[in-house]
Scaffold this motif. Structure first.
Motif, short mmCIF file in Angstrom:
data_model
loop_
_atom_site.label_atom_id
_atom_site.label_comp_id
_atom_site.label_asym_id
_atom_site.label_seq_id
_atom_site.Cartn_x
_atom_site.Cartn_y
_atom_site.Cartn_z
N PRO A 1 -24.46 0.54 22.78
CA PRO A 1 -24.65 -1.02 23.01
C PRO A 1 -24.39 -1.87 21.92
O PRO A 1 -24.48 -3.21 21.89
N LEU A 2 -24.29 -1.18 20.67
CA LEU A 2 -24.22 -2.21 19.36
C LEU A 2 -22.61 -2.75 19.47
O LEU A 2 -22.48 -3.69 18.62
N VAL A 3 -21.77 -2.03 20.05
CA VAL A 3 -20.34 -2.16 19.83
C VAL A 3 -20.13 -3.83 20.44
O VAL A 3 -19.16 -4.36 19.83
N THR A 4 -20.93 -3.99 21.25
CA THR A 4 -20.36 -5.38 21.74
C THR A 4 -20.76 -6.51 20.80
O THR A 4 -20.17 -7.74 20.85
N HIS A 5 -21.50 -6.21 19.56
CA HIS A 5 -21.70 -7.14 18.75
C HIS A 5 -21.02 -7.18 17.48
O HIS A 5 -20.91 -7.87 16.44
#
Length: 376
Positions: A101-105
């Motif tokens: 989920p961190l990748v989108t940021h």
């Protein structure tokens, strides 16, 4: 993709032990309803509980979790006396799943990455590969390679550096490589509580994994990464010059010649020795004759300071200082992305604890520092 427990494997393991799901729940300190939800695919256990399941049932990650094409790829350095266990793999795989989920940021990914399509540990091929990397870094064959030189290469290849303070480790936990294949992003954890000469080797080793993603997590990949790191830090030109000094010297003078080169390049005397021997073997020259006990004794007597001590005074640093250093020195967007995620989704300290493999107190301090920076 939503991770799902491999319920069939767990049921088989329970049957083999004569256990019920309720007994499994008791064994891992969880409620029967939570375990039932896992088995039905409604929820997925946190890394700590996944690790507890693995230990209790003696199952590996691939047996615990249904595989998918986006499953994280883990690379631990293969090192004598430091066995990589299923527990290590399970924890790292769970960390990788939580990083998705961190990748989108993170900033947008690049279309092209540097790759070595046919990596080889054969001497001439390896020297050609490291020469090309040094040319890309704009450093000559005799130039002392600093870890700062390598940072930009990680960034250009969408490898996110994550400096951590895990304490001094005598095993492979000085670096961890987590590749998310679907997202085409790599997270490289680097332990700052490491001696400078080892830290540089770890970075070069991890860069090799970035260049060879198809080999990540294999013994072949580890062998290549070790060979690449040594050659990159101390290439043929340096090995040749050192060999000319050491080959005809006495045992003590040979050690002194190796140590002089090691100090000049801020690398381990063992790395120098291995590269000189590889050069001699490739050129058909007489190998150096050294007592390995003397070599290792010399190595242990001339250790440099820890990177964390050099970067932070006093060490360990406060949370805000670690965050600032990660962004300023390592040019990493890790905490920038993490800050955005905390603000947008209200993510708590427990998430930091899991993805950084740190204690709750440290995770809470980082959580507060990130939110405080956002506010101010």
């Amino acid at each position: 993709m939503h991770k799902v427990i491999h319920s069939e494997s767990i049921k088989a393991a329970l049957t083999a032990r004569g256990w019920t799901q309720d007994q499994l729940a008791d064994a891992i300190g969880e409620s029967a309803q939570v375990v039932s939800n896992w088995m039905q695919g409604k929820n997925f256990p946190r890394p700590a509980k996944l690790l507890k399941l693995a230990i209790t049932l003696k199952l590996g990650f691939n047996q615990l979790v249904k595989p998918d094409d986006g499953q994280p790829v883990i690379a631990f350095r293969k090192k004598a006396g430091a066995k990589t266990t299923d527990e290590h793999i399970v924890k790292a795989m769970a960390m990788g799943a939580l990083l998705k989920p961190l990748v989108t940021h993170l900033p947008g990914r690049r279309a092209l990455h540097t790759s070595l399509s046919v990596p080889s540990t054969e001497y001439s091929a390896l020297q050609l590969a490291v020469a090309q990397v040094r040319e890309r870094l704009a450093v000559g064959p005799y130039t002392v390679l600093k870890y700062e030189h390598l940072i930009q290469e990680f960034k250009l290849n969408d490898a996110v550096l994550v400096p951590v303070l895990w304490g001094e480790k005598q095993n492979h936990k000085n670096a961890l490589h987590i590749l998310l294949p679907s997202e085409q992003v790599t997270f490289v954890y680097l332990n700052l509580d490491t001696h400078l000469e080892d830290f540089k080797f770890w970075m070069a080793h991890e860069l090799a994994h970035v260049y060879t993603p198809d080999l990540a997590g294999t013994n072949e990949g580890e062998d290549f990464a070790d060979a690449f790191a040594g050659a990159l830090l101390f290439p043929q030109a340096c090995a040749e010059a050192t060999y000319s000094k050491a080959a005809k010297a006495s045992a003590s003078a040979t050690l002194d010649a190796l140590l002089e080169s090691a100090n000049e390049h801020s690398i381990s005397i063992n790395t120098v020795y291995l590269q000189v021997q590889a050069y001699a073997a490739a050129k058909g020259l007489t190998l150096l004759s050294l007592d390995q006990r003397q070599l290792h004794s010399k190595r242990n007597s001339v250790r440099s300071s820890l990177v964390s001590d050099a970067l932070f005074q006093p060490s360990p640093p406060k949370a805000g200082e670690l965050i600032a250093t990660t962004e300023r020195l390592f040019h990493s967007h890790f905490f920038v992305a993490l800050r955005q995620m905390l603000v947008e989704h209200g993510t708590g300290p427990g998430y930091l604890q899991q993805i950084l493999d740190i204690g709750l107190q440290d995770a809470t301090a980082l959580h507060g520092a990130l939110l405080g920076e956002q506010v101010h």
